[in-house]
Design an enzyme around this catalytic site. Structure first.
Site, PDB file in Angstrom:
ATOM      1  N   ASP A 116       0.837  -1.207   0.000  1.00 13.01           N
ATOM      2  CA  ASP A 116       0.000   0.000   0.000  1.00 13.01           C
ATOM      3  C   ASP A 116       0.870   1.255   0.000  1.00 13.01           C
ATOM      4  OD1 ASP A 116      -2.444  -1.280  -0.095  1.00 13.01           O
ATOM      5  OD2 ASP A 116      -2.625  -1.440   2.077  1.00 13.01           O
ATOM      6  N   GLY A 117       2.020   1.164   0.660  1.00  5.59           N
ATOM      7  CA  GLY A 117       2.955   2.302   0.671  1.00  5.59           C
ATOM      8  C   GLY A 117       3.425   2.640  -0.742  1.00  5.59           C
ATOM      9  N   ASN A 150      -4.781   8.629   1.842  1.00  6.91           N
ATOM     10  CA  ASN A 150      -5.054   8.010   3.149  1.00  6.91           C
ATOM     11  C   ASN A 150      -5.528   9.012   4.195  1.00  6.91           C
ATOM     12  OD1 ASN A 150      -4.539   5.329   2.729  1.00  6.91           O
ATOM     13  ND2 ASN A 150      -2.511   5.308   3.654  1.00  6.91           N
ATOM     14  N   GLU A 151      -4.663   9.972   4.517  1.00  5.22           N
ATOM     15  CA  GLU A 151      -4.975  10.889   5.613  1.00  5.22           C
ATOM     16  C   GLU A 151      -3.975  12.020   5.696  1.00  5.22           C
ATOM     17  OE1 GLU A 151      -1.878   9.000   6.292  1.00  5.22           O
ATOM     18  OE2 GLU A 151      -3.241   7.560   7.150  1.00  5.22           O
TER      19      GLU A 151
HETATM   20  P1  NAP Z   1       5.128   2.817   6.657  1.00  4.61           P
HETATM   21  O1  NAP Z   1       5.250   3.362   8.035  1.00  4.61           O
HETATM   22  O2  NAP Z   1       6.305   2.163   6.031  1.00  4.61           O
HETATM   23  O3  NAP Z   1       3.895   1.772   6.568  1.00  4.61           O
HETATM   24  C1  NAP Z   1       2.759   1.888   7.277  1.00  4.61           C
HETATM   25  C2  NAP Z   1       1.859   0.657   7.077  1.00  4.61           C
HETATM   26  O4  NAP Z   1       0.574   1.141   6.705  1.00  4.61           O
HETATM   27  C3  NAP Z   1       2.314  -0.346   6.021  1.00  4.61           C
HETATM   28  O5  NAP Z   1       2.141  -1.648   6.534  1.00  4.61           O
HETATM   29  C4  NAP Z   1       1.341  -0.078   4.888  1.00  4.61           C
HETATM   30  O6  NAP Z   1       1.069  -1.226   4.106  1.00  4.61           O
HETATM   31  C5  NAP Z   1       0.107   0.294   5.659  1.00  4.61           C
HETATM   32  N1  NAP Z   1      -0.906   1.017   4.900  1.00  4.61           N
HETATM   33  C6  NAP Z   1      -0.759   2.088   4.081  1.00  4.61           C
HETATM   34  N2  NAP Z   1      -1.957   2.464   3.598  1.00  4.61           N
HETATM   35  C7  NAP Z   1      -2.868   1.607   4.119  1.00  4.61           C
HETATM   36  C8  NAP Z   1      -4.273   1.473   4.006  1.00  4.61           C
HETATM   37  N3  NAP Z   1      -4.984   2.332   3.274  1.00  4.61           N
HETATM   38  N4  NAP Z   1      -4.896   0.497   4.697  1.00  4.61           N
HETATM   39  C9  NAP Z   1      -4.207  -0.349   5.477  1.00  4.61           C
HETATM   40  N5  NAP Z   1      -2.866  -0.297   5.633  1.00  4.61           N
HETATM   41  C10 NAP Z   1      -2.213   0.686   4.959  1.00  4.61           C
HETATM   42  O7  NAP Z   1       4.653   4.028   5.737  1.00  4.61           O
HETATM   43  P2  NAP Z   1       4.208   4.021   4.234  1.00  4.61           P
HETATM   44  O8  NAP Z   1       4.283   2.643   3.661  1.00  4.61           O
HETATM   45  O9  NAP Z   1       4.897   5.131   3.546  1.00  4.61           O
HETATM   46  O10 NAP Z   1       2.676   4.405   4.417  1.00  4.61           O
HETATM   47  C11 NAP Z   1       2.284   5.646   4.928  1.00  4.61           C
HETATM   48  C12 NAP Z   1       1.079   5.384   5.777  1.00  4.61           C
HETATM   49  O11 NAP Z   1       1.480   4.793   6.981  1.00  4.61           O
HETATM   50  C13 NAP Z   1       0.323   6.597   6.198  1.00  4.61           C
HETATM   51  O12 NAP Z   1      -0.569   7.048   5.218  1.00  4.61           O
HETATM   52  C14 NAP Z   1      -0.358   6.111   7.459  1.00  4.61           C
HETATM   53  O13 NAP Z   1      -1.684   5.670   7.188  1.00  4.61           O
HETATM   54  C15 NAP Z   1       0.428   4.897   7.874  1.00  4.61           C
HETATM   55  N6  NAP Z   1       0.887   5.057   9.246  1.00  4.61           N
HETATM   56  C16 NAP Z   1       0.347   4.260  10.169  1.00  4.61           C
HETATM   57  C17 NAP Z   1       0.701   4.386  11.508  1.00  4.61           C
HETATM   58  C18 NAP Z   1       0.057   3.490  12.517  1.00  4.61           C
HETATM   59  O14 NAP Z   1      -0.714   2.606  12.113  1.00  4.61           O
HETATM   60  N7  NAP Z   1       0.315   3.692  13.798  1.00  4.61           N
HETATM   61  C19 NAP Z   1       1.648   5.338  11.893  1.00  4.61           C
HETATM   62  C20 NAP Z   1       2.196   6.146  10.893  1.00  4.61           C
HETATM   63  C21 NAP Z   1       1.792   6.003   9.560  1.00  4.61           C
HETATM   64  P3  NAP Z   1       2.140  -1.919   3.151  1.00  4.61           P
HETATM   65  O15 NAP Z   1       3.025  -2.704   4.062  1.00  4.61           O
HETATM   66  O16 NAP Z   1       1.302  -2.770   2.260  1.00  4.61           O
HETATM   67  O17 NAP Z   1       2.871  -0.844   2.410  1.00  4.61           O
END
Ligand code: NAP
Length: 267
Positions: free
Chosen positions: A45-46, A121-122
């Protein structure tokens, strides 16, 4: 059909990209990274977030599809083993699509400048080491003064990402809405916030005005660490633009939710 491929920087994704590129060209599709009709994202998804932002200026003219080379994703929901089927669909040029809402951010700065951003996403507004204090107005009316670590404003398709970790609801992307979730709000006899995640419909917006003059972080999707000292307000609403994903086969949203969070992936 004109196509482009974005791949995560790992061996499996790169190999798959080379294979896919060759086979699509062999079947008459045209590699066109500048003006593609379809963009295939290989990774997770990233990777899809990166593909989306790379082609943001063409968002209304492109269709996205994702192959996951790690675990099942919400955007990357094709498995490498299904590549032949995907190639057939793309070569047939029979492009059925589904549209997802996007988040529009309008940022006004103290110096009179402004900026508009789109997120798949957000966005989050987070303090570094002091309490973030900001006034929230919904549809122009004062709603509350938030005190705490931060706020997350997510799209329906982003509701399974950061929003979910904050206790927000999972929202079906057919609903044109944005969700506001809190990060560690201060609630006591003196300070109050609503405390519950809130969903705003398309015709409503939320304006966030920082009250205390501290540095804070504004993130949107995978872009982070942008420090904004002179932000006057951030207005969030459902964008008039939407993003299109290829819908070559049925894979209902709730099935993806179940497979991602509750059950094993389909075999
Ligand atoms: P990352 O920190 O490397 O990955 C964050 C995780 O979020 C990865 O496992 C990614 O999936 C997953 N993800 C992204 N979009 C998603 C969705 N729409 N539904 C479910 N899971 C999703 O950062 P990144 O890969 O650059 O992604 C950025 C995203 O990380 C931000 O948009 C934010 O939503 C998320 N994030 C989450 C948290 C948390 O959950 N505490 C904290 C910071 C950011 P993949 O492994 O398939 O890439």
């Amino acid at each position: 059909m004109r196509f482009a491929i974005t791949a995560r920087d790992d061996e499996r994704s790169r190999t798959l990209r080379d294979q896919l590129e060759q086979e699509l060209i062999a079947r008459g599709s045209v590699l066109d990274a500048a003006t593609p009709e379809i963009i295939i994202s290989i990774g997770g998804d990233g990777t899809m977030l990166q593909a989306f932002h790379s082609y943001l200026s063409q968002v209304e003219d492109i269709t996205l599809v994702g192959i996951h080379t790690g675990h099942l994703g919400f955007y990357a929901d094709w498995r490498p083993e299904e590549m032949d089927e995907l190639i057939r669909h793309i070569a047939d040029e029979n492009l059925a699509t589904v549209e997802y809402p996007l988040l529009e951010l309008s940022i006004d700065y103290a110096d009179g400048s402004h900026n508009k951003l789109l997120a798949l996403n957000e966005c989050t507004i987070k303090s570094f080491n002091q309490t973030l204090v900001c006034d929230l107005s919904i549809r122009g009316d004062y709603f509350e003064t938030f005190r705490g670590d931060g706020l997350c404003i997510s799209t329906p398709s982003g509701s399974t990402a950061y929003n979910k970790a904050l206790g927000g609801a999972i929202v079906h992307p057919a609903l044109e809405a944005i969700q506001i979730t809190e990060m560690a709000s201060i609630n006591n006899r003196v300070y109050r916030t609503i405390g519950s995640p809130m969903l705003l419909p398309k015709h409503h917006d939320v304006e966030i005005r920082p009250v205390n003059p501290i540095d804070f972080q504004l993130t949107y999707d995978h872009y982070a660490s942008i420090v904004h000292q002179n932000v006057k307000s951030i207005r969030c609403r459902v964008s008039d633009k939407k993003v299109k994903f290829a819908r070559f086969r049925s894979f209902p949203f709730w099935e993806r939710v179940r497979e991602s969070f509750l059950a094993e992936e389909r075999s």
